[in-house]
Design a protein around this motif. Structure first.
Motif, PDB file in Angstrom:
ATOM      1  N   GLY A 206       0.805  -1.217   0.000  1.00 41.77           N
ATOM      2  CA  GLY A 206       0.000   0.000   0.000  1.00 41.77           C
ATOM      3  C   GLY A 206       0.837   1.266   0.000  1.00 41.77           C
ATOM      4  N   VAL A 207       1.970   1.221  -0.707  1.00 43.67           N
ATOM      5  CA  VAL A 207       2.872   2.372  -0.725  1.00 43.67           C
ATOM      6  C   VAL A 207       2.188   3.600  -1.316  1.00 43.67           C
ATOM      7  CG1 VAL A 207       4.979   3.272  -1.793  1.00 43.67           C
ATOM      8  CG2 VAL A 207       4.988   1.019  -0.730  1.00 43.67           C
ATOM      9  N   ASN A 208       1.421   3.426  -2.356  1.00 44.33           N
ATOM     10  CA  ASN A 208       0.768   4.562  -3.017  1.00 44.33           C
ATOM     11  C   ASN A 208      -0.542   4.965  -2.364  1.00 44.33           C
ATOM     12  OD1 ASN A 208       2.814   4.745  -4.997  1.00 44.33           O
ATOM     13  ND2 ASN A 208       1.860   3.100  -6.171  1.00 44.33           N
ATOM     14  N   THR A 209      -0.963   4.212  -1.339  1.00 43.34           N
ATOM     15  CA  THR A 209      -2.215   4.548  -0.646  1.00 43.34           C
ATOM     16  C   THR A 209      -1.973   4.924   0.810  1.00 43.34           C
ATOM     17  OG1 THR A 209      -2.605   2.190  -0.189  1.00 43.34           O
ATOM     18  CG2 THR A 209      -3.629   3.113  -2.172  1.00 43.34           C
ATOM     19  N   GLY A 210      -0.714   5.165   1.158  1.00 47.83           N
ATOM     20  CA  GLY A 210      -0.412   5.667   2.496  1.00 47.83           C
ATOM     21  C   GLY A 210      -0.279   4.619   3.576  1.00 47.83           C
ATOM     22  N   THR A 233       8.235   0.346   6.174  1.00 44.63           N
ATOM     23  CA  THR A 233       7.832   0.745   7.517  1.00 44.63           C
ATOM     24  C   THR A 233       6.535   1.532   7.434  1.00 44.63           C
ATOM     25  OG1 THR A 233       8.584   1.835   9.549  1.00 44.63           O
ATOM     26  CG2 THR A 233       9.204   2.874   7.472  1.00 44.63           C
ATOM     27  N   VAL A 234       5.729   1.436   8.471  1.00 36.03           N
ATOM     28  CA  VAL A 234       4.393   2.042   8.484  1.00 36.03           C
ATOM     29  C   VAL A 234       4.501   3.560   8.532  1.00 36.03           C
ATOM     30  CG1 VAL A 234       2.251   2.252   9.819  1.00 36.03           C
ATOM     31  CG2 VAL A 234       3.345   0.010   9.532  1.00 36.03           C
ATOM     32  N   LEU A 235       3.698   4.229   7.747  1.00 32.91           N
ATOM     33  CA  LEU A 235       3.678   5.687   7.741  1.00 32.91           C
ATOM     34  C   LEU A 235       2.952   6.249   8.962  1.00 32.91           C
ATOM     35  CD1 LEU A 235       3.066   6.606   3.998  1.00 32.91           C
ATOM     36  CD2 LEU A 235       4.862   7.530   5.453  1.00 32.91           C
ATOM     37  N   ASP A 236       1.742   5.828   9.183  1.00 28.58           N
ATOM     38  CA  ASP A 236       0.922   6.343  10.282  1.00 28.58           C
ATOM     39  C   ASP A 236       0.927   5.319  11.417  1.00 28.58           C
ATOM     40  OD1 ASP A 236      -0.845   7.737  11.870  1.00 28.58           O
ATOM     41  OD2 ASP A 236      -2.634   7.136  10.745  1.00 28.58           O
TER      42      ASP A 236
END
Length: 291
Positions: A206-210, A233-236
């Protein structure tokens, strides 16, 4: 005092030796700005409050600062880079640090993900990939008909000074993450992959979906060789959340083939006690009977 670096001063990059007297505070660090390629070997950071650039954060002394100012042309009559103070995010919290910005027009191209280390690594035709979650299990690769892209296994890799978290929240539970944390380590499976595999991983993570972002980390392989590898690694990041059984099973099934018994015992204890996964005990019993 602190300095945020994002290009040639990062680990394994051309000018990193100028930070010999510095102390790494955070390998995962970020600040507002957009990153562009320049005409030379280093990137250009442009002020941009709508974007985030990733790099490393170091604690430095006055001597190191003088060397960095000289390198960046900060003290020259026609300043190459302009040093300013900015807020830098880390997994320990925000820190005020010096950042070198490009104050001129840029004719370069935007660096994908605003991460120079990822940009440099993915320019190679073959790279190491560090899987620490469900991608350790080959079953999903086979189901998605991409198993031929993940045949070059290099065995176990260990990522020091990180811990395994479950900070990505989905409707059915948590998903795995690597979180910078001194004194801990994460084991995983190392593959050598090509660009085609990378495209699949970007979609899956889901790199392009955050969901996740790519990052470059240092790994210790089975033979004690130190290598750089791409991981995610997780963004949020949120508090750890219990994963669903199917996901916990994939981690356990894939990891049990390659990871150390001590690490696997720790995984089992987490899914039984710390983040109790429903029916995970029954899953372990069934696996035990099959041996």
């Amino acid at each position: 005092m602190y300095v945020f670096v994002y290009g040639s001063l990062c680990k394994h990059q051309k000018n990193h030796d100028l930070l010999n007297e510095a102390v790494l505070y955070a390998e995962q660090a970020w600040t507002a700005g957009s990153l562009y390629t320049g005409s030379s070997y280093y990137p250009l950071l442009i002020k941009d409050d709508t974007a985030v650039t990733y790099g490393e954060l170091y604690e430095i002394n006055e001597n190191s600062l003088e060397h960095l100012d000289f390198l960046e042309g900060h003290t020259s009559k026609e300043a190459l880079f302009k040093r300013e103070s900015a807020l830098v995010g880390t997994e320990k919290g925000d820190v005020e640090a010096f950042v070198y910005y490009w104050p001129h027009a840029t004719g370069g191209t935007h660096v994908p993900f605003n991460d120079w280390k990822v940009h440099q690594m993915t320019a190679d035709p073959f790279i190491y990939y560090f899987a620490y979650g469900s991608c350790m299990d080959h079953v999903r690769f086979t189901e998605h008909k991409v198993d031929h892209l993940f045949t070059e296994l290099k065995g176990k890799g260990e990522l020091e000074h990180y811990r395994l978290g479950f900070s990505h929240h989905l409707s059915d539970g948590g998903r795995a993450d690597i979180i910078e944390d001194t004194g801990h380590s994460v084991e995983g499976v190392v593959y050598e992959i090509s660009e085609n595999a990378l495209e699949y991983l970007y979609q899956r993570e889901g790199v392009n979906t955050g969901g996740y972002r790519p990052t470059v980390v240092d790994l210790i392989l089975n033979d004690d060789t130190l290598v750089q590898a791409l991981s995610f690694t997780v963004l949020d990041k949120k508090d750890d959340l219990t994963p669903p059984l199917h996901y916990a099973s994939e981690i356990h099934r894939g990891g049990s083939k390659y990871l150390s018994p001590h690490y696997m015992t720790g995984i089992e204890q987490r899914f039984l006690n710390d983040l109790p996964v429903r029916d995970f005990y029954d899953y372990l019993q069934k696996r035990s009977r099959k041996k």
